[in-house]
Motif scaffolding. Sequence first.
Motif, mmCIF file in Angstrom:
data_model
loop_
_atom_site.group_PDB
_atom_site.id
_atom_site.type_symbol
_atom_site.label_atom_id
_atom_site.label_comp_id
_atom_site.label_asym_id
_atom_site.label_seq_id
_atom_site.Cartn_x
_atom_site.Cartn_y
_atom_site.Cartn_z
ATOM 1 N N LYS A 100 0.191 135.645 34.362
ATOM 2 C CA LYS A 100 1.236 134.877 33.911
ATOM 3 C C LYS A 100 1.694 135.070 32.669
ATOM 4 C CE LYS A 100 2.881 129.817 34.177
ATOM 5 N NZ LYS A 100 3.294 129.853 32.753
ATOM 6 N N LEU A 101 1.016 135.193 31.668
ATOM 7 C CA LEU A 101 1.235 135.425 30.322
ATOM 8 C C LEU A 101 2.040 136.914 30.092
ATOM 9 C CD1 LEU A 101 0.782 133.863 27.781
ATOM 10 C CD2 LEU A 101 -1.424 135.239 27.347
ATOM 11 N N ARG A 102 1.630 137.684 30.892
ATOM 12 C CA ARG A 102 2.303 139.099 30.773
ATOM 13 C C ARG A 102 3.668 139.132 31.478
ATOM 14 N NH1 ARG A 102 -1.067 144.711 32.637
ATOM 15 N NH2 ARG A 102 -0.384 143.888 34.621
ATOM 16 N N ALA A 103 3.569 138.307 32.790
ATOM 17 C CA ALA A 103 4.804 138.225 33.445
ATOM 18 C C ALA A 103 5.758 137.685 32.581
ATOM 19 C CB ALA A 103 4.552 137.447 34.698
ATOM 20 N N GLU A 104 5.564 136.583 31.979
ATOM 21 C CA GLU A 104 6.560 135.997 31.050
ATOM 22 C C GLU A 104 6.810 136.935 29.910
ATOM 23 O OE1 GLU A 104 4.312 132.318 30.037
ATOM 24 O OE2 GLU A 104 4.954 131.416 31.621
ATOM 25 N N ALA A 105 6.178 137.721 29.476
ATOM 26 C CA ALA A 105 6.339 138.663 28.355
ATOM 27 C C ALA A 105 7.565 139.739 28.898
ATOM 28 C CB ALA A 105 5.112 139.258 27.630
ATOM 29 N N PHE A 106 7.136 140.239 29.898
ATOM 30 C CA PHE A 106 8.177 141.192 30.671
ATOM 31 C C PHE A 106 9.408 140.466 31.257
ATOM 32 C CE2 PHE A 106 4.440 143.640 32.485
ATOM 33 C CZ PHE A 106 4.494 144.704 31.847
ATOM 34 N N ASP A 107 9.326 139.225 31.498
ATOM 35 C CA ASP A 107 10.671 138.636 32.022
ATOM 36 C C ASP A 107 11.410 138.395 30.422
ATOM 37 O OD1 ASP A 107 12.089 136.185 33.444
ATOM 38 O OD2 ASP A 107 12.275 135.806 31.441
ATOM 39 N N LYS A 108 10.881 138.338 29.316
ATOM 40 C CA LYS A 108 11.589 138.155 28.080
ATOM 41 C C LYS A 108 12.194 139.733 27.878
ATOM 42 C CE LYS A 108 10.058 133.954 25.986
ATOM 43 N NZ LYS A 108 10.949 132.864 26.647
ATOM 44 N N GLN A 109 11.419 140.506 28.229
ATOM 45 C CA GLN A 109 11.869 141.818 27.782
ATOM 46 C C GLN A 109 13.126 142.519 28.859
ATOM 47 O OE1 GLN A 109 10.591 144.465 25.289
ATOM 48 N NE2 GLN A 109 10.271 142.405 24.648
ATOM 49 N N LYS A 110 13.380 141.555 29.736
ATOM 50 C CA LYS A 110 14.187 141.740 30.910
ATOM 51 C C LYS A 110 13.648 142.876 32.112
ATOM 52 C CE LYS A 110 18.134 140.267 28.090
ATOM 53 N NZ LYS A 110 18.029 138.886 28.428
ATOM 54 N N TYR A 170 -6.621 135.683 24.046
ATOM 55 C CA TYR A 170 -6.206 134.459 23.311
ATOM 56 C C TYR A 170 -5.051 134.845 22.141
ATOM 57 C CZ TYR A 170 -8.854 130.991 25.494
ATOM 58 O OH TYR A 170 -9.488 129.948 26.541
ATOM 59 N N GLN A 171 -5.358 136.169 21.788
ATOM 60 C CA GLN A 171 -4.520 136.793 20.682
ATOM 61 C C GLN A 171 -3.127 137.287 21.508
ATOM 62 O OE1 GLN A 171 -6.866 140.364 19.955
ATOM 63 N NE2 GLN A 171 -7.556 139.566 18.061
ATOM 64 N N ALA A 172 -3.367 137.219 22.577
ATOM 65 C CA ALA A 172 -2.020 137.581 23.366
ATOM 66 C C ALA A 172 -1.269 136.175 23.647
ATOM 67 C CB ALA A 172 -2.204 138.124 24.777
ATOM 68 N N GLU A 173 -2.061 135.173 23.936
ATOM 69 C CA GLU A 173 -1.498 133.836 23.997
ATOM 70 C C GLU A 173 -0.746 133.424 22.645
ATOM 71 O OE1 GLU A 173 -2.190 129.295 25.931
ATOM 72 O OE2 GLU A 173 -3.859 130.834 26.001
ATOM 73 N N LEU A 174 -1.266 133.703 21.528
ATOM 74 C CA LEU A 174 -0.802 133.360 20.234
ATOM 75 C C LEU A 174 0.382 134.169 20.066
ATOM 76 C CD1 LEU A 174 -4.062 133.005 18.002
ATOM 77 C CD2 LEU A 174 -2.024 131.320 18.097
ATOM 78 N N SER A 175 0.586 135.455 20.287
ATOM 79 C CA SER A 175 1.597 136.229 20.242
ATOM 80 C C SER A 175 2.703 135.745 21.197
ATOM 81 C CB SER A 175 1.185 137.616 20.668
ATOM 82 O OG SER A 175 0.455 138.479 19.575
ATOM 83 N N ALA A 176 2.465 135.341 22.120
ATOM 84 C CA ALA A 176 3.415 134.835 23.089
ATOM 85 C C ALA A 176 4.074 133.576 22.532
ATOM 86 C CB ALA A 176 2.922 134.322 24.474
ATOM 87 N N ARG A 177 3.221 132.611 21.836
ATOM 88 C CA ARG A 177 3.786 131.473 21.278
ATOM 89 C C ARG A 177 4.695 131.769 20.170
ATOM 90 N NH1 ARG A 177 -0.212 126.885 22.438
ATOM 91 N NH2 ARG A 177 -0.872 127.297 24.380
ATOM 92 N N ASN A 178 4.381 132.907 19.520
ATOM 93 C CA ASN A 178 5.196 133.352 18.286
ATOM 94 C C ASN A 178 6.242 134.110 18.625
ATOM 95 O OD1 ASN A 178 3.746 131.820 16.143
ATOM 96 N ND2 ASN A 178 2.130 133.795 16.442
ATOM 97 N N GLY A 179 6.491 134.521 20.015
ATOM 98 C CA GLY A 179 7.737 135.228 20.348
ATOM 99 C C GLY A 179 7.347 136.656 20.278
ATOM 100 N N HIS A 180 6.439 137.119 20.314
ATOM 101 C CA HIS A 180 5.914 138.797 20.207
ATOM 102 C C HIS A 180 5.779 139.259 21.533
ATOM 103 C CE1 HIS A 180 5.001 137.695 15.885
ATOM 104 N NE2 HIS A 180 6.335 137.744 16.041
ATOM 105 N N SER A 181 6.657 139.221 22.653
ATOM 106 C CA SER A 181 6.371 139.526 23.834
ATOM 107 C C SER A 181 5.970 141.208 23.782
ATOM 108 C CB SER A 181 7.605 139.417 24.763
ATOM 109 O OG SER A 181 8.624 140.255 24.105
ATOM 110 N N GLU A 182 6.322 141.896 23.129
ATOM 111 C CA GLU A 182 5.917 143.318 23.245
ATOM 112 C C GLU A 182 4.301 143.248 23.037
ATOM 113 O OE1 GLU A 182 7.925 145.840 20.903
ATOM 114 O OE2 GLU A 182 9.905 145.532 21.630
ATOM 115 N N HIS A 183 3.791 142.600 21.766
ATOM 116 C CA HIS A 183 2.301 142.559 21.632
ATOM 117 C C HIS A 183 1.582 142.084 22.737
ATOM 118 C CE1 HIS A 183 -0.878 141.517 18.872
ATOM 119 N NE2 HIS A 183 -1.034 142.887 19.034
ATOM 120 N N VAL A 184 2.092 141.005 23.411
ATOM 121 C CA VAL A 184 1.648 140.430 24.750
ATOM 122 C C VAL A 184 1.389 141.719 25.744
ATOM 123 C CG1 VAL A 184 1.621 138.908 26.602
ATOM 124 C CG2 VAL A 184 2.489 138.133 24.143
#
Length: 574
Positions: free
Chosen positions: A258-268, A222-236
């Motif tokens: 899924k959460l980590r995949a979306e973070a990787f996507d944001k990081q290209k 859930y900390q990772a999900e909060l980080s994703a909502r706040n746009g902090h993909s590296e922290h996810v």
Amino acid sequence: MKPEMRHAIMEKAVKALQAGKYSQALSTIGKINKLKSQQDYKSLELEAYVLFQQQKLERALASYKSLLALCEHQQQRSATYKNMAKAEKLLGLFSSAIEHFEQSFSLTGEANNADVAAALGECYLEEDRYQDLSSLAEKMKTWPGQFAPAQALLISSAKRQNQRALILRLIEELLSHSKFVEEWQLEFSIDTLMFIREHQQAEQLLQQAQIDFVNKAWISFYQAELSARNGHSEHVIELLSDELIDRLDFMRQKAAFKLRAEAFDKQKDYSAAFADFSAMASLNHQRVQGQTRTDKVAEFQKLDLSFIKQQAEANEPQPVFMMGFNRSGTTLLENILDTQPNIVALSETRSIYNLTQSITSQFNKRYPQDLATLTEDELKQLREQYFSYIQSLGLAPQANSLIVDKFPLYTVDLPFILQLFPKAKIIFCLRHPIDTCLSNFQQNSANNQEQAWLNQLGDCFKRYQQVFKLFNRYQAELPLNIHFVRYEDLVEDLEKEASKVFEFLGMSANSSYLEFEKHAQQKIVMSASSNQVVKPIYTESRYKWLNYQQFLQPHIPKVAEFIEQFGYQHNAPQ
């Protein structure tokens, strides 16, 4: 078979079961159950139990049904109904599950079935039977140790009914009911707060969880999900290590990938993103293995559609139906339309599905094979049930209100919809076929009959091909009053494309739709797009497939004809 041999076989089967050797247990007990004359309650119950543990749910259900005839007393019959209901619930047969849970309860009393009362409540929830759920929950609260499960049911019900203030009050009651808050209660409360986007309260509870339940994997999730909502993909990515994901339960493992995949996507980092989406999809595919799936698309493809005729102007109100394919922009357009005071938007309810069930349960006919045999009186009853269901949702359309009933899967059910409402207007949402297929692959899909066709990447393209071949047949053979909306055009010029939709509906609109996200933020959006529609219009999701084309290339030929048909390109737009 001699009694001593039969006894030895039973003992061997039980030992195999206790050792977790389910296949061995099943083959052993089969030596007895292959002959009806040898079967008794214990042997058939053992077989059914093993099948259930193997997730061979249809076969388990069939065994439990056979077991009913061998029940010797009330307790056995109650237990058998209960087990039938548990299998039906997992198969998504919620109406039957409710019937059999209630039969079990009537035989041995509700309080004696406290262990599965919550399961009955969840079935009520799936069937939108909120009053029945509320009555059950109030009874449960009087049973020892059942206050928290009952409160959880009420919270889930309030979530479905878009009652944000009630949810917050019920969560507060849940957490303050006893001095010791169990882990699952805190976890459930945080999950609910995240779903309704009450991030600050969720974060406060997470801080409490870190103190009360040290080093729990779900807290990091859930900390990772909060980080994703706040746009902090590296922290996810930092939080969701492989080691941590391994420690999560099955459902959160899928969500974490899924959460980590979306973070990787944001990081290209599209290769890493694709790998995680694939891991999630593999788990979803694993979940539906062994389940029998009904292919409704194939059934409609075989249907003779000549019974659908252009009819005279109907006197009854005619809803508008919005459809397309999953992940094609239906939720976005629904929330745009829902800003208007004279539009009542239904968001993926059971309105049509309930009617298809009534065809079987009330009229003893098959859906869709027997649609042509429905009488005018039966169709009238179904129309009355449709509007009665809408009333049951707490929606009371005024005389000048327009019902917009949105569900992407309605595309397949178009003949039935036209049979019910011959003059219904159809809003059809389109998106680049490859983007649509990719987006479906990237979703943590629900466990239902249709979503089961969309777990693996190749299956997403295959299902798209099947559905749109069927839809092309509908266009050729059915009298459709249809308006197409392309997702890419809508996000490029919202005002222009929305104006076309309002014109098609024959209504003028106020300008609030231009800030639809403010309206959506006040709602609890239940679809997979819930976190997207609360943002202002954005264009980043257009042509995302280009980032993954090395993985998609083998599947593109399946949808090539539809790329051309809908005016899209096979490469980057100019």
